[in-house]
Enzyme design. Structure first.
Site, PDB file in Angstrom:
ATOM      1  N   HIS A 186       0.835  -1.207   0.000  1.00 14.26           N
ATOM      2  CA  HIS A 186       0.000   0.000   0.000  1.00 14.26           C
ATOM      3  C   HIS A 186       0.868   1.254   0.000  1.00 14.26           C
ATOM      4  O   HIS A 186       0.578   2.218  -0.686  1.00 14.26           O
ATOM      5  CB  HIS A 186      -0.862   0.054   1.264  1.00 14.26           C
ATOM      6  CG  HIS A 186      -2.128  -0.718   1.131  1.00 14.26           C
ATOM      7  ND1 HIS A 186      -2.612  -1.136  -0.079  1.00 14.26           N
ATOM      8  CD2 HIS A 186      -3.024  -1.134   2.047  1.00 14.26           C
ATOM      9  CE1 HIS A 186      -3.738  -1.780   0.105  1.00 14.26           C
ATOM     10  NE2 HIS A 186      -4.011  -1.805   1.393  1.00 14.26           N
ATOM     11  N   GLU A 428       9.899 -14.932 -34.019  1.00 15.26           N
ATOM     12  CA  GLU A 428      10.863 -14.909 -32.918  1.00 15.26           C
ATOM     13  C   GLU A 428      11.873 -16.036 -33.025  1.00 15.26           C
ATOM     14  O   GLU A 428      12.651 -16.270 -32.110  1.00 15.26           O
ATOM     15  CB  GLU A 428      10.117 -14.995 -31.588  1.00 15.26           C
ATOM     16  CG  GLU A 428       9.218 -16.219 -31.491  1.00 15.26           C
ATOM     17  CD  GLU A 428       8.381 -16.253 -30.218  1.00 15.26           C
ATOM     18  OE1 GLU A 428       8.817 -15.695 -29.204  1.00 15.26           O
ATOM     19  OE2 GLU A 428       7.295 -16.860 -30.246  1.00 15.26           O
ATOM     20  N   ASP A 452      13.324 -13.642 -27.763  1.00 16.75           N
ATOM     21  CA  ASP A 452      13.640 -14.973 -28.265  1.00 16.75           C
ATOM     22  C   ASP A 452      14.420 -14.911 -29.575  1.00 16.75           C
ATOM     23  O   ASP A 452      15.332 -15.706 -29.788  1.00 16.75           O
ATOM     24  CB  ASP A 452      12.362 -15.807 -28.443  1.00 16.75           C
ATOM     25  CG  ASP A 452      11.938 -16.445 -27.124  1.00 16.75           C
ATOM     26  OD1 ASP A 452      12.757 -16.420 -26.171  1.00 16.75           O
ATOM     27  OD2 ASP A 452      10.818 -16.961 -27.034  1.00 16.75           O
ATOM     28  N   ARG A 462      20.523 -15.912 -22.345  1.00 17.62           N
ATOM     29  CA  ARG A 462      20.972 -14.672 -21.722  1.00 17.62           C
ATOM     30  C   ARG A 462      21.107 -14.817 -20.208  1.00 17.62           C
ATOM     31  O   ARG A 462      21.714 -13.981 -19.542  1.00 17.62           O
ATOM     32  CB  ARG A 462      20.067 -13.507 -22.108  1.00 17.62           C
ATOM     33  CG  ARG A 462      18.874 -13.268 -21.223  1.00 17.62           C
ATOM     34  CD  ARG A 462      18.300 -11.921 -21.529  1.00 17.62           C
ATOM     35  NE  ARG A 462      16.842 -12.016 -21.584  1.00 17.62           N
ATOM     36  CZ  ARG A 462      16.038 -10.976 -21.623  1.00 17.62           C
ATOM     37  NH1 ARG A 462      16.543  -9.776 -21.686  1.00 17.62           N
ATOM     38  NH2 ARG A 462      14.746 -11.122 -21.665  1.00 17.62           N
ATOM     39  N   CYS A 499       7.289  -6.609 -30.342  1.00 18.04           N
ATOM     40  CA  CYS A 499       6.740  -6.633 -28.994  1.00 18.04           C
ATOM     41  C   CYS A 499       7.777  -7.066 -27.958  1.00 18.04           C
ATOM     42  O   CYS A 499       7.432  -7.433 -26.856  1.00 18.04           O
ATOM     43  CB  CYS A 499       5.502  -7.519 -28.926  1.00 18.04           C
ATOM     44  SG  CYS A 499       5.773  -9.206 -29.447  1.00 18.04           S
TER      45      CYS A 499
END
Lengths: 566, 87
Positions: A186, A428, A452, A462, A499
């Site tokens: 919060h 990809e 990818d 990676r 993307c």
């Protein structure tokens, strides 16, 4: 220098205001007039409700309605019939109101804190806040009031409670430091909503800091600088101005089209992983969703989600987008993910194994359930289907055949869907780049998944520190793959997006403009930044950069050259 | 006594807001409301007990209403759960 959790961006320079927790100690005593004690408890509840409603009203103005709802939740907690019943029972048994209340609150704090999921654990903080508020009323002591804080105040507290934040004046409070709380607590959510720099989970701050002491809060790096020198203050004042200037500059790009310097328009979408993230995409000014990962529907549960459940999730996301595109990636799952009920075998090499479109084509029932759910949701907005990890033409054809089968099934059941739904693929894999010209004839769109694509092209994981130096989208091999995919799409007249993380890289943006990318899909927080980057480039300048970059032979030469041109 | 079986469909399950709305809605009825989840009985009128039960997306639950206004209470419970709490 102290390190903590970077919870709310920005730099604050000011003086410490130590929030000492008011002593809520009392001596439990036996009560004889239990009816009067019960009355005393109920009167305190009424005062608590009134105070909390007022705090919620303040919070609506400063931080927004969503945050105010947290406060209203506290009212429901104290009015909980079970909780009130148990407290009354204890009072009738001779306990004082304070002890009865504390007993019940502590019981729930214990239960919530022991829960498996983060959400329930965080509710323990709410119960603590309710308990403190109620005890203060019962004991007649004053709770923390921040309304009178002087300009340039940095709050130092064990925890930032919703009731505390309700009194915050953003003109006076310039920073927040707490001993507890993570990025999703919060405290963090409230600090971000108030746009006050905050560093959380800094050990022992309430004990080591003194009132009035000078301190710097770096909410981006998660740092707290105690006793700053004159040089520190100069440095951070400059950083602060830079942050504020950048922020107001980015705000100028809100509610604008995404245009390059020539006025060519691009689509700027968001990547999301849950239906409720669609709200964030819209709030951050995304023009749609370029990648909706659907794995969340399948994880953390014991059985497959059924068609209706999936339909509801997709419908929810597309309704939020109100006509803006939603590209749904079908299930991308493999031996690397822990989904026990799927019974996936452990594989030697899961990234090259039975996963994504391969797994889905082999598990037709599961795949068709998802496709039917997507098709049914497509009547509520602009939904598009995207297959992941495609490596050959047959996979696309096979997937499209299944979509047609699903359409026929839905038609037979009298259920509606968008018959012209667009079907595209994630490009990809190295294979999909190599045959992008062939794939473009089978699809309505491409979306380049750079994470990818980089890994498969460079044959490097990676996460493996021995080879991760190879992992870069500026490797000549990766840039050539990207260019080939984009050119093939353009030649076949289909849109092509990106993307992966790389779409938000300011150094890659000019190359993507030159290659002819038509859509950028980035995390919601990057939308305005990317819109600003795109606006900097004319096609001519981007082409000039591209022409030279593609003659260079190594990743380091490329990176160095682009840096020199920004 | 009436009861119905549900699968929780909204992404965050019975988190703060749905749990609050559910407990408040059930509080209006005279009947007892019980949520059966993972072999446990949860008081459907108690926000605190609902949160403590950690009812997530995909959870299988039964809602049992017993007493005055049981049919109406169950109908309202069904509308809320099946609608994903309007999320």
């Amino acid at each position: 220098m102290l390190k903590g959790v970077a919870a709310s961006d920005g730099i604050g320079i000011g003086n410490v205001l130590l929030i000492e927790e008011t002593s809520l100690e009392y001596t439990p005593h036996a009560v004889e007039d239990t009816a009067a004690e019960t009355r005393r408890f109920h009167e305190a509840v009424e005062v608590f409700v009134k105070n909390t409603e007022k705090q919620a009203e303040n919070l609506t103005k400063t931080a927004g309605e969503k945050e105010a709802k947290i406060m209203l939740g506290h009212i429901s907690m104290i009015k909980d019939p079970y909780m009130q019943g148990e407290i009354e029972k204890q009072i009738q048994g001779g306990s004082c109101a304070e002890a009865a209340l504390e007993n019940m609150c502590d019981m729930f704090i214990g239960v919530f804190s022991a829960a498996e999921d983060d959400f329930t654990r965080q509710r323990a903080a709410d119960v603590r806040d309710v308990k403190a508020g109620m005890l203060a009323i019962l004991l007649g002591v004053n709770v923390v009031d921040l309304t009178a804080a002087a300009p340039g105040t940095i709050i130092v507290a064990r925890e930032l409670t919703p009731s505390m934040t309700a009194g915050i004046d953003r003109d006076n409070i310039v920073g927040i430091i707490t001993e507890t709380g993570g990025k999703t607590s919060h405290s963090a959510i409230l600090a971000r909503a108030l746009e006050i720099p905050a560093v959380l989970s800094v050990e022992n701050v309430t004990k080591t800091f003194k009132d009035g002491e000078k301190v710097i809060v770096d909410g981006k790096a998660g740092l707290v600088i105690e006793n700053p020198t004159a040089a520190d203050i100069t440095e951070y004042t400059a950083k602060r101005e830079e942050f504020l200037a950048e922020k107001s500059e980015l705000e100028m790009f809100r509610n604008k089209k995404t245009l390059n310097a020539d006025g060519t328009e691009y689509e700027l979408f968001c990547n999301i992983g849950k239906p409720e993230d669609a709200v964030k995409a819209v709030e951050c000014d995304g023009e749609g969703v370029g990648l909706f990962r659907t794995e969340f529907l399948f994880m953390d549960r014991n059985s497959l989600p059924n068609e209706n459940e999936q339909f509801e999730a997709y419908k929810k996301a597309v309704m939020v987008l109100k006509g803006k595109p939603l590209i749904i990636r079908t299930l991308d799952i493999g031996g690397d993910k822990e989904i026990p009920y799927l019974g996936l075998e452990k594989e030697e090499n899961p990234f090259m194994g039975y996963r994504a479109i391969r797994y889905c084509l082999g598990n037709k029932d599961l795949f068709k359930t998802q496709i039917r759910a997507i098709l049914r949701a497509s009547v509520y907005g602009d939904i598009r289907i995207m297959f992941p990890l495609v490596t050959c033409v047959e996979e696309v054809r096979h997937g499209k055949t299944l979509v047609e089968e699903c359409k026929a099934e839905l038609k037979a059941q009298g259920k509606g869907f968008n018959n012209d739904i667009k079907i595209g693929i994630m490009t990809e894999t190295a294979a999909s780049a190599a045959i992008a010209d062939l794939l473009a004839k089978e699809c309505d769109f491409f979306s380049i998944g750079t994470n990818d694509l980089t890994g498969y092209t460079m044959s490097c994981d990676r996460g493996n520190s021995k080879v991760s130096y190879l992992y870069s989208h500026f490797q000549p091999a990766v840039l050539r793959m990207i260019e080939k995919i984009i050119k093939s799409a353009a030649e076949n007249g289909i849109p092509v997006g990106m993307c992966g993380e790389a779409a938000a890289d300011p150094m890659l943006v000019p190359l993507l403009i030159s290659f002819g990318l038509t859509e950028f899909s980035v995390s919601p927080v990057s939308v305005l930044k990317v819109r600003k980057e795109i606006a900097k480039w004319t096609k001519r300048d981007a082409d000039a950069l591209r022409d030279y970059v593609m003659t260079l032979h190594t990743q380091s030469e490329i990176v160095e050259y682009i840096k020199s041109k920004l | 006594m009436v009861s119905k079986h549900f699968t929780v469909i909204n992404a965050q399950g019975f988190h703060m807001r749905p749990a609050t709305d559910f407990a408040n809605a059930m509080g209006k009825y005279g009947c007892r409301v019980t949520i059966k989840h993972n072999g446990r009985d949860v008081d459907g009128k108690s926000l605190m007990n609902i949160i403590a039960a950690c009812i997530k997306v995909g959870s299988e639950i039964d809602v049992v209403c017993d007493g005055e206004g049981e049919a109406e209470a169950l109908a309202e419970a069904a509308a809320m759960i099946e609608n994903g709490f309007g999320e």
